[in-house]
Write an enzyme that holds these catalytic residues in place. Structure first.
Site, PDB file in Angstrom:
ATOM      1  N   ASP A  88      43.395  39.340  43.258  1.00 26.19           N
ATOM      2  CA  ASP A  88      42.382  38.928  42.290  1.00 26.19           C
ATOM      3  C   ASP A  88      42.370  39.890  41.111  1.00 26.19           C
ATOM      4  OD1 ASP A  88      41.163  41.201  43.316  1.00 26.19           O
ATOM      5  OD2 ASP A  88      39.759  40.088  44.580  1.00 26.19           O
ATOM      6  N   GLU A 476      48.376  37.294  51.018  1.00 24.01           N
ATOM      7  CA  GLU A 476      47.913  38.148  49.924  1.00 24.01           C
ATOM      8  C   GLU A 476      48.441  39.576  50.075  1.00 24.01           C
ATOM      9  OE1 GLU A 476      43.842  38.963  47.357  1.00 24.01           O
ATOM     10  OE2 GLU A 476      43.669  38.253  49.425  1.00 24.01           O
TER      11      GLU A 476
END
Length: 499
Positions: A88, A476
């Site tokens: 992010d 991720e």
């Protein structure tokens, strides 16, 4: 898969004369299972893809651009720089500081083996430590987060485009955060050791700041996610409390300063701070295992007799990972991967591998072994376990997949990472809005930008990996996965004559 599991057990249970062939301190004979030097290069390069701020002329990940250039301006503080922790556009101070502690420790222990990669590793540490100096510029205050995580996660946009609130969160005497502050002190102290010879003035600045931040952490006690829960949870709550970070921070300050004050602090407070707790998971939240290994070095290598009990504490953690011994408490997949949690399990693989290699180094120096329920375990055997874990990560696994992006022929192509999954600014100059990016999130197309060196969360307990971008638990990458891997790869590359 059963065969792979058997081979794994065979590798770690061989008598030490055979294990020495596999993982001795002296150079290996025969071909290396992997190109550890290439993996080392890429594991460090990954950090350049995570940079926030004004990128330098030396930036090698060319598809990234400047971002977060006004971070901190809302409260008139310069918080430009640092790293986005994962996929992010958030700057979470708790995992960022831990990543820098571990990256610095990688350099401290194995930097002498890195040769041409040493400067790149130093640059990666400095990018983080420069930011931590900014985050601790004001006494009795640590700025611990930039960005509103809920708003950030409601968008899928490039960091160069982000227009979500860059709200700043801090800990101070009225909103204590002993855990994040002590971890920040640990990172600054560890980083000071990286630059002690190459830049003494910078190292002195780092260690002076580390002392001040640790004093603040110890004086104003409290868990940072108590007051900041709506902003830092469920992302990086401090589940283990702050006791582990106080012990960890004191250990790093003792190593960086040799000041007996920190030795006394460890002796007086160690038990209260959980030195002998049997928590065998080492990561961004719980530092007990790392602290035990670090403090044990003072006894094993520096002969600080007052810390003799930490050899036993460290042995207990190490023995929990040795298969076939009475003390084995670690779950492994059928393919041989250490498995702690389904969410980003690879972070525990890399951190545990690093601790195994580091403790093996300390044991070898002191000509000592570990007794695991009466079974003598040598440094060579610990190295064999660590190498098998790294080999699995690099492709020696049931899927034949490297979990490091850009290493090997088969690796994750659809990682959960905003900047990697969207066209670069150079390829698509027009802004990509908050909701527009979700088309990329749920697309099955490979990421247009290859985030070389990124290590993803890894496979599940069945050794399976779907390579789906929306599966953040397994797809991720994160800075705290790569940071300890850097040291492990440096050791392995050197041991096979690749460095």
């Amino acid at each position: 898969m059963a065969l792979l599991r058997c081979l794994f057990l065979l590798a770690v249970l061989l008598p030490h004369r055979n294990a020495a062939v596999v993982a001795a301190a002296s150079p290996h004979h025969g071909p290396a299972p992997h190109d550890y030097r290439d993996a080392l290069t890429k594991s460090i390069l990954f950090f350049e893809g995570q940079r926030s701020g004004k990128l330098p002329p030396s930036q090698r990940v060319s598809w990234r651009g400047d971002s977060g250039l006004s971070d901190g301006s809302s409260i008139k503080v310069d918080l430009v720089g640092g790293y986005y922790d994962a996929g992010d556009n958030m700057k979470f101070g708790f995992p960022l500081a831990f990543s820098m502690t571990m990256l610095a420790w990688s350099v401290v222990e194995f930097g002498g083996l890195m040769k041409g990669e040493l400067q790149h590793a130093r640059d990666a540490v400095r990018w983080g430590s420069d930011y931590l100096l900014k985050a601790t510029a004001h006494p009795d205050t640590v700025y611990v987060q930039v960005g509103d995580a809920n708003r950030d996660h409601a968008c899928w946009e490039r960091p160069e485009d982000m227009d979500t609130p860059r709200t700043v969160y801090k800990v101070d005497p009225s909103t204590p955060g002993t855990d994040v502050a002590a971890e920040t002190a640990a990172a600054l102290a560890a980083a000071s050791l990286v630059f002690r010879k190459s830049d003494p003035a910078y190292a002195s600045r780092l260690v002076a700041r580390a002392k001040r931040v640790f004093e603040f952490a110890d004086k104003h006690r409290g868990t940072y996610s108590t007051r900041l829960s709506p902003y830092v949870c469920p992302y990086y709550c401090s589940y283990s409390g702050y006791q582990d970070e106080l012990l960890w921070g004191a250990a790093w300050l003792h190593r960086a300063t040799k000041n007996p004050t920190y030795l006394s602090y460890i002796q007086m407070n160690g038990q209260v701070l959980g030195a002998d707790e049997q928590d065998n998971t080492f990561g961004w939240d719980n530092k007990h295992a790392g602290a035990r290994i670090l403090i044990a070095k003072a006894f094993l290598v520096q002969k600080v007799a007052a810390l003799h009990e930490y050899k036993g504490h460290a042995d207990s953690f190490i023995c929990s990972m040795v298969p076939g011994t009475p003390t084995d408490q670690t779950q492994y997949t059928r393919g041989g991967l250490l498995f702690k949690l389904s969410d980003s399990n690879m972070q525990y693989v890399t951190s545990s591998s690093f601790l195994l290699l580091t403790y093996a180094k300390y044991l070898a120096f002191s000509k000592t072994t570990v007794s695991c329920g009466g079974a003598a375990v040598t440094p060579a055997r610990l190295r064999a376990i660590a190498r098998q874990q790294v080999d699995y990560l690099l492709g020696s696994n049931p899927m034949g997949m490297s979990y490091m992006v850009g290493y090997g022929a088969k690796y994750p192509r659809r990682i959960h990472h905003r900047a990697s999954s969207l066209p670069s600014v150079a390829a698509h100059p027009a802004r990509i809005g908050c909701s527009q990016g979700f088309t990329a999130l749920y697309s099955g197309v490979a990421n247009p930008n290859v985030l070389v060196g990124a290590v993803v969360g890894g496979p599940n307990l069945q050794d399976q990996f779907p390579d789906q971008r929306s599966d953040h638990e397994h797809s991720e990458p994160a800075t705290y996965i790569n940071a300890p891997l850097v040291g492990a790869l440096a050791y392995l590359a050197h041991s096979y004559g690749q460095l």
